[in-house]
Design an enzyme around this catalytic site. Structure first.
Site, PDB file in Angstrom:
ATOM      1  N   SER A 151     101.232  -9.991  74.431  1.00  0.00           N
ATOM      2  CA  SER A 151      99.780 -10.062  74.624  1.00  0.00           C
ATOM      3  C   SER A 151      99.424  -9.644  76.050  1.00  0.00           C
ATOM      4  O   SER A 151      99.669  -8.505  76.437  1.00  0.00           O
ATOM      5  CB  SER A 151      99.291 -11.467  74.276  1.00  0.00           C
ATOM      6  OG  SER A 151      97.893 -11.532  74.253  1.00  0.00           O
ATOM      7  N   ASP A 220      95.994  -9.469  63.000  1.00  0.00           N
ATOM      8  CA  ASP A 220      95.651  -9.939  64.346  1.00  0.00           C
ATOM      9  C   ASP A 220      94.165  -9.684  64.602  1.00  0.00           C
ATOM     10  O   ASP A 220      93.714  -8.534  64.598  1.00  0.00           O
ATOM     11  CB  ASP A 220      96.504  -9.198  65.384  1.00  0.00           C
ATOM     12  CG  ASP A 220      96.413  -9.803  66.773  1.00  0.00           C
ATOM     13  OD1 ASP A 220      95.375 -10.397  67.103  1.00  0.00           O
ATOM     14  OD2 ASP A 220      97.388  -9.669  67.534  1.00  0.00           O
ATOM     15  N   HIS A 249      97.708 -13.220  65.780  1.00  0.00           N
ATOM     16  CA  HIS A 249      98.034 -13.015  67.194  1.00  0.00           C
ATOM     17  C   HIS A 249      99.151 -13.931  67.686  1.00  0.00           C
ATOM     18  O   HIS A 249      99.693 -13.696  68.766  1.00  0.00           O
ATOM     19  CB  HIS A 249      96.783 -13.220  68.047  1.00  0.00           C
ATOM     20  CG  HIS A 249      96.930 -12.696  69.439  1.00  0.00           C
ATOM     21  ND1 HIS A 249      97.151 -11.353  69.706  1.00  0.00           N
ATOM     22  CD2 HIS A 249      96.911 -13.318  70.647  1.00  0.00           C
ATOM     23  CE1 HIS A 249      97.259 -11.175  71.002  1.00  0.00           C
ATOM     24  NE2 HIS A 249      97.127 -12.350  71.602  1.00  0.00           N
TER      25      HIS A 249
END
Length: 270
Positions: A151, A220, A249
């Site tokens: 991320s 996601d 996610h």
């Protein structure tokens, strides 16, 4: 008369809009870098197999991190965590790779885990350079490392992979750029003009000479799957994209993830 009434309506709305935009501009870093939400750091002196290390950044900050040496023939993975995570989460999600004998440096960020400083794009890049510098000083040069970014961490991982001759780059739930993530969320704000921290992964990944593994959940909603396909396209034939059907996610916590990384790393050694 009507023009006066119209102005009495429009001007407050314009003023309110400018206040909202100004607040978003002023608060953008606390919104991006959620150090306040990261879990409490572990007792860094009591983590089996790891030892606490510290290194100093080029701007003079001393950062805490965790290091585990590699077994013979294994590379060292440098792991860059997400925006609301820290060393505790890094330990949890890399446990499977540690069990396989990979070396691990769980990189510390300024402002996280009790480290000094405030996070920013330039700051996280400096933190990553300090991590690689510490490894090189301790006998692990860049060609023996693989950078792993989850991320937010895909930003420093990509920047460093484009700047150093590392063995590989792994992006988990990565993004093309932060403005690309934020613009659809705030369509009423000129995000691309106002964002200070951009993390332009799509613009840099083409300069990565090493093999690239891109892992992304197709469901996601935070960083949509289209970011992964765009990154793979920008990386060219060096990249391998692996979709995880239905995953969101929190892909980094999936037990299905790290066997894929393990197999890919095995392929790098052949």
């Amino acid at each position: 008369m009507w023009s006066g009434k119209l102005l009495s309506i429009v001007l407050p709305l314009v003023g309110f809009y400018l206040v909202v935009v100004g607040a978003l501009y002023a608060l953008q870093r606390p919104m991006i870098f959620r150090a306040d939400m990261s879990p409490a750091p572990p007792d860094l002196h009591a983590v089996p197999g790891f030892r606490e290390v510290s290194y100093r950044t080029e701007d003079g900050l001393g950062l805490r991190a965790l290091h585990r040496p590699a077994a013979a023939g294994r590379p060292t993975l440098v792991y860059f965590h997400g925006n609301a995570d820290g060393l505790s989460g890094s330990l949890r999600v890399t446990a499977g790779l540690a069990a396989e004998g990979y070396g691990l440096l769980l990189a510390g960020y300024r402002g996280y885990d009790g480290n000094p400083g405030s996070p920013s794009e330039a700051g996280l890049y400096a933190d990553g350079r300090a991590a690689l510098g510490w490894l090189a000083a301790n006998g692990v040069p860049a060609p023996d490392t693989v950078l792993v970014g989850n991320s937010l961490g895909s930003g420093p991982a990509t920047e460093l992979a484009a700047s150093f001759p590392v063995a590989g780059l792994v992006l988990i739930s990565g993004y093309t750029s932060l403005p690309d993530v934020a613009a659809p969320v705030y369509p009423f704000v000129p995000v691309r003009l106002l964002m200070r921290d951009r993390f332009d992964n799509a613009g840099k990944i083409g300069r990565v000479a090493a093999p690239v593994l891109i892992l992304h959940g197709t469901a996601d909603r935070t960083i949509p799957y289209g970011h992964a396909t765009a990154l793979a396209s920008a990386a060219g034939d060096r990249a391998r994209l692996v979709p995880f059907e239905g995953a969101g996610h929190e892909l980094v916590g999936s037990p299905a993830l790290f066997p894929v990384i393990d197999r890919w790393l095995d392929g790098l050694r052949r």
